[in-house]
Scaffold this active site. Structure first.
Site, PDB file in Angstrom:
ATOM      1  N   ASP A   1       0.826  -1.205   0.000  1.00 19.42           N
ATOM      2  CA  ASP A   1       0.000   0.000   0.000  1.00 19.42           C
ATOM      3  C   ASP A   1       0.865   1.262   0.000  1.00 19.42           C
ATOM      4  O   ASP A   1       0.520   2.264  -0.634  1.00 19.42           O
ATOM      5  CB  ASP A   1      -1.013   0.003   1.153  1.00 19.42           C
ATOM      6  CG  ASP A   1      -0.364  -0.023   2.528  1.00 19.42           C
ATOM      7  OD1 ASP A   1       0.868   0.015   2.605  1.00 19.42           O
ATOM      8  OD2 ASP A   1      -1.119  -0.087   3.522  1.00 19.42           O
TER       9      ASP A   1
ATOM     10  N   ARG B   1       2.846   5.975  -3.180  1.00 18.73           N
ATOM     11  CA  ARG B   1       3.898   6.801  -3.785  1.00 18.73           C
ATOM     12  C   ARG B   1       3.830   6.760  -5.309  1.00 18.73           C
ATOM     13  O   ARG B   1       3.972   7.797  -5.969  1.00 18.73           O
ATOM     14  CB  ARG B   1       5.273   6.327  -3.292  1.00 18.73           C
ATOM     15  CG  ARG B   1       5.543   6.641  -1.824  1.00 18.73           C
ATOM     16  CD  ARG B   1       6.968   6.278  -1.430  1.00 18.73           C
ATOM     17  NE  ARG B   1       7.170   4.826  -1.409  1.00 18.73           N
ATOM     18  CZ  ARG B   1       6.916   4.047  -0.367  1.00 18.73           C
ATOM     19  NH1 ARG B   1       6.432   4.577   0.745  1.00 18.73           N
ATOM     20  NH2 ARG B   1       7.152   2.741  -0.412  1.00 18.73           N
TER      21      ARG B   1
ATOM     22  N   ASP C   1      -3.649   2.575   7.873  1.00 23.52           N
ATOM     23  CA  ASP C   1      -2.498   1.677   7.889  1.00 23.52           C
ATOM     24  C   ASP C   1      -2.023   1.419   9.317  1.00 23.52           C
ATOM     25  O   ASP C   1      -1.809   0.270   9.719  1.00 23.52           O
ATOM     26  CB  ASP C   1      -1.373   2.303   7.054  1.00 23.52           C
ATOM     27  CG  ASP C   1      -0.166   1.392   6.926  1.00 23.52           C
ATOM     28  OD1 ASP C   1      -0.349   0.232   6.538  1.00 23.52           O
ATOM     29  OD2 ASP C   1       0.952   1.841   7.212  1.00 23.52           O
TER      30      ASP C   1
ATOM     31  N   ASP D   1      -2.356  -2.130  11.573  1.00 22.25           N
ATOM     32  CA  ASP D   1      -1.172  -2.760  12.181  1.00 22.25           C
ATOM     33  C   ASP D   1      -1.371  -2.993  13.669  1.00 22.25           C
ATOM     34  O   ASP D   1      -1.123  -4.086  14.191  1.00 22.25           O
ATOM     35  CB  ASP D   1       0.063  -1.876  11.977  1.00 22.25           C
ATOM     36  CG  ASP D   1       0.540  -1.853  10.537  1.00 22.25           C
ATOM     37  OD1 ASP D   1       0.186  -2.782   9.781  1.00 22.25           O
ATOM     38  OD2 ASP D   1       1.259  -0.912  10.164  1.00 22.25           O
TER      39      ASP D   1
END
Length: 213
Positions: A50, A55, A68, A72
Site C-alpha cells: 500500500d 507513492r 495503515d 497494524d
C-alpha cells in the site's frame, strides 16, 4: 473537475483487503494454525504494497496513513490476545507488549499531528537519532516490523508444532531464535517512541504556557 473519492484510492483498497484477511485469520486462530498464520502474514505483507502504491500513484492521504497504522496495531493486538490464551503464564508480558505498542504509537502520532506533521512517519530530522534511522531507512523499518510480526506469528505456530526439522531443530523454534532479538529491539524502540513523544508534548505545553504569560 469531479471530487476525488479518497475512500476508493488504491492504497486504501489494499488497506481494506488487509482488514478482511486479518479478520479471516482471527476466525481460524483457535482451530487452524496454518490457515490463520497464512492469512495473517498475507495481511502483513500487503502493508508493504500500500505504501508503494501510494507513492507510485500519488495517492498518499492522511486517512490512508491512519488506516495503515490502526490496522497494524489492531492486528498485532488481536494476535497477542490469542497468544495470551495459548501461553497463560506469559499473559502479563503480552498485556505489557500490547499496552506499549498502542500507547507509544498513539502518543507519537498525536504529538506529530500537533506539531504539524502529516504522518507519524514524518519526523524532525534533528530529533531522536534512533527514530530518525527507524523512519528514514526503509530496510530498517521493514526488517524490524516484519521481524516483530514474524516472531509473534512463529510463537503462535510453535504452540501447535515445532515445524519441519532443519537438522535437529524445528523450523519454528529456529525462527523464534532468529526473530526474538528483533522483537526485543522493536519493543525498545517503542519505549523510545513513548519517551520522545511525551517530551515533545511537554515541550509544546511549555511553549503554549509561555505564550500566555
Amino acid at each position: 473537475m469531479p471530487e476525488e473519492n479518497i475512500f476508493l484510492f488504491v492504497p486504501n483498497l489494499i488497506g481494506y483487503a488487509r482488514i478482511v484477511f486479518a479478520i479471516i485469520s482471527f476466525y481460524f486462530m483457535p482451530c487452524c494454525p496454518f490457515t490463520a498464520s497464512s492469512f495473517y502474514l498475507l495481511s502483513g505483507l500487503l502493508d508493504a504494497f500500500d505504501g508503494h502504491a501510494a507513492r507510485a500513484l500519488n495517492q498518499g492521504t492522511r486517512f490512508g496513513a491512519m488506516l495503515d497504522m490502526l490496522t497494524d496495531r489492531c492486528a498485532t493486538m488481536c494476535l497477542l490476545v490469542n497468544l495470551a490464551l495459548l501461553y497463560p503464564r506469559a499473559t502479563l508480558l503480552f498485556q505489557l507488549s500490547m499496552s506499549l505498542d498502542v500507547a507509544s504509537h498513539w502518543l507519537h502520532l498525536h504529538s506529530s499531528v500537533v506539531r504539524g506533521s502529516e504522518s507519524h512517519k514524518m519526523i524532525d530530522l534533528s530529533g531522536n537519532p534512533v527514530l530518525r534511522i527507524y523512519y528514514t531507512s526503509r530496510p530498517a523499518l521493514f526488517t524490524l516490523c516484519a521481524g516483530n510480526e514474524l516472531f509473534y506469528c512463529l510463537l503462535y505456530l510453535f504452540n501447535f508444532s515445532e515445524g519441519p526439522l532443519v537438522g535437529s531443530v524445528g523450523l519454528f523454534r529456529m525462527g523464534l531464535w532468529i526473530t526474538a532479538p528483533i522483537a526485543l529491539l522493536k519493543s525498545i524502540i517503542s519505549v523510545i517512541h513513548l519517551v520522545t513523544a511525551a517530551r515533545n508534548m511537554a515541550a509544546l505545553d511549555a511553549a503554549d504556557r509561555a505564550k500566555k504569560k
